[in-house]
Design a protein around this motif. Structure first.
Motif, PDB file in Angstrom:
ATOM      1  N   SER A 269     -18.504 -72.293  42.779  1.00 16.42           N
ATOM      2  CA  SER A 269     -18.708 -71.892  41.384  1.00 16.42           C
ATOM      3  C   SER A 269     -17.782 -70.731  41.011  1.00 16.42           C
ATOM      4  CB  SER A 269     -20.167 -71.525  41.131  1.00 16.42           C
ATOM      5  OG  SER A 269     -20.516 -70.368  41.844  1.00 16.42           O
ATOM      6  N   ALA A 270     -17.546 -69.808  41.936  1.00 17.85           N
ATOM      7  CA  ALA A 270     -16.624 -68.703  41.656  1.00 17.85           C
ATOM      8  C   ALA A 270     -15.207 -69.216  41.448  1.00 17.85           C
ATOM      9  CB  ALA A 270     -16.658 -67.691  42.793  1.00 17.85           C
ATOM     10  N   VAL A 271     -14.797 -70.174  42.247  1.00 16.95           N
ATOM     11  CA  VAL A 271     -13.459 -70.755  42.104  1.00 16.95           C
ATOM     12  C   VAL A 271     -13.340 -71.474  40.766  1.00 16.95           C
ATOM     13  CG1 VAL A 271     -11.916 -72.545  43.015  1.00 16.95           C
ATOM     14  CG2 VAL A 271     -12.980 -70.901  44.565  1.00 16.95           C
ATOM     15  N   LEU A 272     -14.373 -72.203  40.374  1.00 19.78           N
ATOM     16  CA  LEU A 272     -14.340 -72.905  39.093  1.00 19.78           C
ATOM     17  C   LEU A 272     -14.282 -71.935  37.916  1.00 19.78           C
ATOM     18  CD1 LEU A 272     -16.827 -75.847  39.699  1.00 19.78           C
ATOM     19  CD2 LEU A 272     -14.356 -75.962  39.441  1.00 19.78           C
ATOM     20  N   VAL A 273     -15.036 -70.846  37.986  1.00 27.26           N
ATOM     21  CA  VAL A 273     -15.035 -69.863  36.907  1.00 27.26           C
ATOM     22  C   VAL A 273     -13.665 -69.201  36.786  1.00 27.26           C
ATOM     23  CG1 VAL A 273     -15.966 -67.611  36.218  1.00 27.26           C
ATOM     24  CG2 VAL A 273     -17.506 -69.446  36.903  1.00 27.26           C
ATOM     25  N   VAL A 274     -13.094 -68.807  37.912  1.00 29.93           N
ATOM     26  CA  VAL A 274     -11.775 -68.173  37.888  1.00 29.93           C
ATOM     27  C   VAL A 274     -10.718 -69.156  37.389  1.00 29.93           C
ATOM     28  CG1 VAL A 274      -9.960 -67.196  39.351  1.00 29.93           C
ATOM     29  CG2 VAL A 274     -12.321 -66.450  39.631  1.00 29.93           C
ATOM     30  N   GLY A 275     -10.809 -70.390  37.806  1.00 29.88           N
ATOM     31  CA  GLY A 275      -9.868 -71.404  37.332  1.00 29.88           C
ATOM     32  C   GLY A 275      -9.982 -71.629  35.832  1.00 29.88           C
ATOM     33  N   PHE A 276     -11.216 -71.675  35.329  1.00 29.46           N
ATOM     34  CA  PHE A 276     -11.419 -71.856  33.890  1.00 29.46           C
ATOM     35  C   PHE A 276     -10.885 -70.664  33.106  1.00 29.46           C
ATOM     36  CE2 PHE A 276     -14.107 -71.555  30.054  1.00 29.46           C
ATOM     37  CZ  PHE A 276     -13.714 -72.739  29.460  1.00 29.46           C
ATOM     38  N   GLU A 277     -11.108 -69.446  33.615  1.00 28.76           N
ATOM     39  CA  GLU A 277     -10.586 -68.251  32.940  1.00 28.76           C
ATOM     40  C   GLU A 277      -9.063 -68.261  32.916  1.00 28.76           C
ATOM     41  OE1 GLU A 277     -12.293 -64.896  34.906  1.00 28.76           O
ATOM     42  OE2 GLU A 277     -14.173 -65.042  33.785  1.00 28.76           O
ATOM     43  N   GLN A 278      -8.444 -68.683  33.997  1.00 31.91           N
ATOM     44  CA  GLN A 278      -6.985 -68.746  34.036  1.00 31.91           C
ATOM     45  C   GLN A 278      -6.458 -69.777  33.040  1.00 31.91           C
ATOM     46  OE1 GLN A 278      -4.749 -66.832  35.614  1.00 31.91           O
ATOM     47  NE2 GLN A 278      -6.477 -65.575  36.229  1.00 31.91           N
ATOM     48  N   PHE A 279      -7.153 -70.909  32.925  1.00 27.50           N
ATOM     49  CA  PHE A 279      -6.745 -71.930  31.956  1.00 27.50           C
ATOM     50  C   PHE A 279      -6.846 -71.390  30.535  1.00 27.50           C
ATOM     51  CE2 PHE A 279      -8.116 -75.223  28.962  1.00 27.50           C
ATOM     52  CZ  PHE A 279      -6.965 -75.996  28.954  1.00 27.50           C
ATOM     53  N   VAL A 280      -7.944 -70.705  30.229  1.00 33.44           N
ATOM     54  CA  VAL A 280      -8.122 -70.159  28.877  1.00 33.44           C
ATOM     55  C   VAL A 280      -7.059 -69.112  28.590  1.00 33.44           C
ATOM     56  CG1 VAL A 280      -9.662 -68.770  27.431  1.00 33.44           C
ATOM     57  CG2 VAL A 280     -10.562 -70.700  28.705  1.00 33.44           C
ATOM     58  N   GLN A 281      -6.758 -68.253  29.561  1.00 32.71           N
ATOM     59  CA  GLN A 281      -5.729 -67.239  29.330  1.00 32.71           C
ATOM     60  C   GLN A 281      -4.368 -67.888  29.152  1.00 32.71           C
ATOM     61  OE1 GLN A 281      -5.535 -64.079  32.167  1.00 32.71           O
ATOM     62  NE2 GLN A 281      -4.145 -62.907  30.917  1.00 32.71           N
ATOM     63  N   TRP A 282      -4.080 -68.921  29.907  1.00 37.44           N
ATOM     64  CA  TRP A 282      -2.804 -69.609  29.763  1.00 37.44           C
ATOM     65  C   TRP A 282      -2.717 -70.301  28.409  1.00 37.44           C
ATOM     66  CZ3 TRP A 282      -2.430 -75.122  29.788  1.00 37.44           C
ATOM     67  CH2 TRP A 282      -1.131 -75.607  29.700  1.00 37.44           C
ATOM     68  N   GLN A 283      -3.800 -70.903  27.978  1.00 36.51           N
ATOM     69  CA  GLN A 283      -3.796 -71.665  26.731  1.00 36.51           C
ATOM     70  C   GLN A 283      -3.918 -70.765  25.499  1.00 36.51           C
ATOM     71  OE1 GLN A 283      -3.459 -75.011  26.840  1.00 36.51           O
ATOM     72  NE2 GLN A 283      -3.471 -75.247  24.643  1.00 36.51           N
ATOM     73  N   TYR A 284      -4.771 -69.742  25.540  1.00 40.60           N
ATOM     74  CA  TYR A 284      -5.080 -68.960  24.352  1.00 40.60           C
ATOM     75  C   TYR A 284      -4.734 -67.482  24.468  1.00 40.60           C
ATOM     76  CZ  TYR A 284      -7.592 -73.197  23.227  1.00 40.60           C
ATOM     77  OH  TYR A 284      -7.907 -74.493  22.991  1.00 40.60           O
ATOM     78  N   GLY A 285      -4.224 -67.053  25.602  1.00 44.49           N
ATOM     79  CA  GLY A 285      -3.795 -65.667  25.760  1.00 44.49           C
ATOM     80  C   GLY A 285      -4.952 -64.717  26.017  1.00 44.49           C
TER      81      GLY A 285
ATOM     82  N   MET B  76     -25.511 -72.844  50.934  1.00 42.57           N
ATOM     83  CA  MET B  76     -25.668 -71.975  49.774  1.00 42.57           C
ATOM     84  C   MET B  76     -24.407 -71.161  49.497  1.00 42.57           C
ATOM     85  SD  MET B  76     -27.879 -71.562  47.554  1.00 42.57           S
ATOM     86  CE  MET B  76     -29.044 -70.610  46.691  1.00 42.57           C
ATOM     87  N   PRO B  77     -23.779 -70.546  50.525  1.00 42.49           N
ATOM     88  CA  PRO B  77     -22.542 -69.805  50.256  1.00 42.49           C
ATOM     89  C   PRO B  77     -21.409 -70.703  49.746  1.00 42.49           C
ATOM     90  CG  PRO B  77     -23.432 -69.141  52.376  1.00 42.49           C
ATOM     91  CD  PRO B  77     -24.225 -70.325  51.909  1.00 42.49           C
ATOM     92  N   ALA B  78     -21.415 -71.968  50.168  1.00 40.90           N
ATOM     93  CA  ALA B  78     -20.376 -72.888  49.708  1.00 40.90           C
ATOM     94  C   ALA B  78     -20.513 -73.140  48.207  1.00 40.90           C
ATOM     95  CB  ALA B  78     -20.449 -74.195  50.481  1.00 40.90           C
ATOM     96  N   ILE B  79     -21.740 -73.250  47.722  1.00 40.86           N
ATOM     97  CA  ILE B  79     -21.966 -73.466  46.288  1.00 40.86           C
ATOM     98  C   ILE B  79     -21.527 -72.241  45.495  1.00 40.86           C
ATOM     99  CG2 ILE B  79     -23.728 -73.833  44.524  1.00 40.86           C
ATOM    100  CD1 ILE B  79     -25.255 -75.496  46.601  1.00 40.86           C
ATOM    101  N   ALA B  80     -21.831 -71.060  45.997  1.00 38.91           N
ATOM    102  CA  ALA B  80     -21.421 -69.827  45.318  1.00 38.91           C
ATOM    103  C   ALA B  80     -19.903 -69.706  45.300  1.00 38.91           C
ATOM    104  CB  ALA B  80     -22.042 -68.620  46.003  1.00 38.91           C
ATOM    105  N   LEU B  81     -19.255 -70.048  46.405  1.00 39.99           N
ATOM    106  CA  LEU B  81     -17.796 -69.989  46.466  1.00 39.99           C
ATOM    107  C   LEU B  81     -17.171 -71.001  45.518  1.00 39.99           C
ATOM    108  CD1 LEU B  81     -15.259 -68.844  47.801  1.00 39.99           C
ATOM    109  CD2 LEU B  81     -15.494 -70.619  49.541  1.00 39.99           C
TER     110      LEU B  81
END
Length: 62
Positions: free
Chosen positions: A8-24, A1-6
């Motif tokens: 998903s958190a990594v994926l969310v942070v990665g997606f946010e970084q991509f959006v900030q890089w692409q769209y500011g 269970m903690p592995a799934i939470a970790l």
């Protein structure tokens, strides 16, 4: 269970970084509005966030 939470958190942070890089910072604001609107069950907030993202995606690249 903690592995799934970790993972998903990594994926969310990665997606946010991509959006900030692409769209500011406005891309992050749009995502924030969408997520707050979904959690608060506020269609107006979600719609505003979606509109911000749509305007960013539709603008021509310079």
């Amino acid at each position: 269970m903690p592995a799934i939470a970790l993972l998903s958190a990594v994926l969310v942070v990665g997606f946010e970084q991509f959006v900030q890089w692409q769209y500011g910072p406005m891309g992050i604001v749009g995502l924030l509005l969408i997520s707050v609107g979904v959690k608060a069950k506020s269609p107006a907030c979600s719609t505003l966030g979606a509109a911000v993202i749509a305007v960013l995606v539709a603008q021509p690249a310079l």
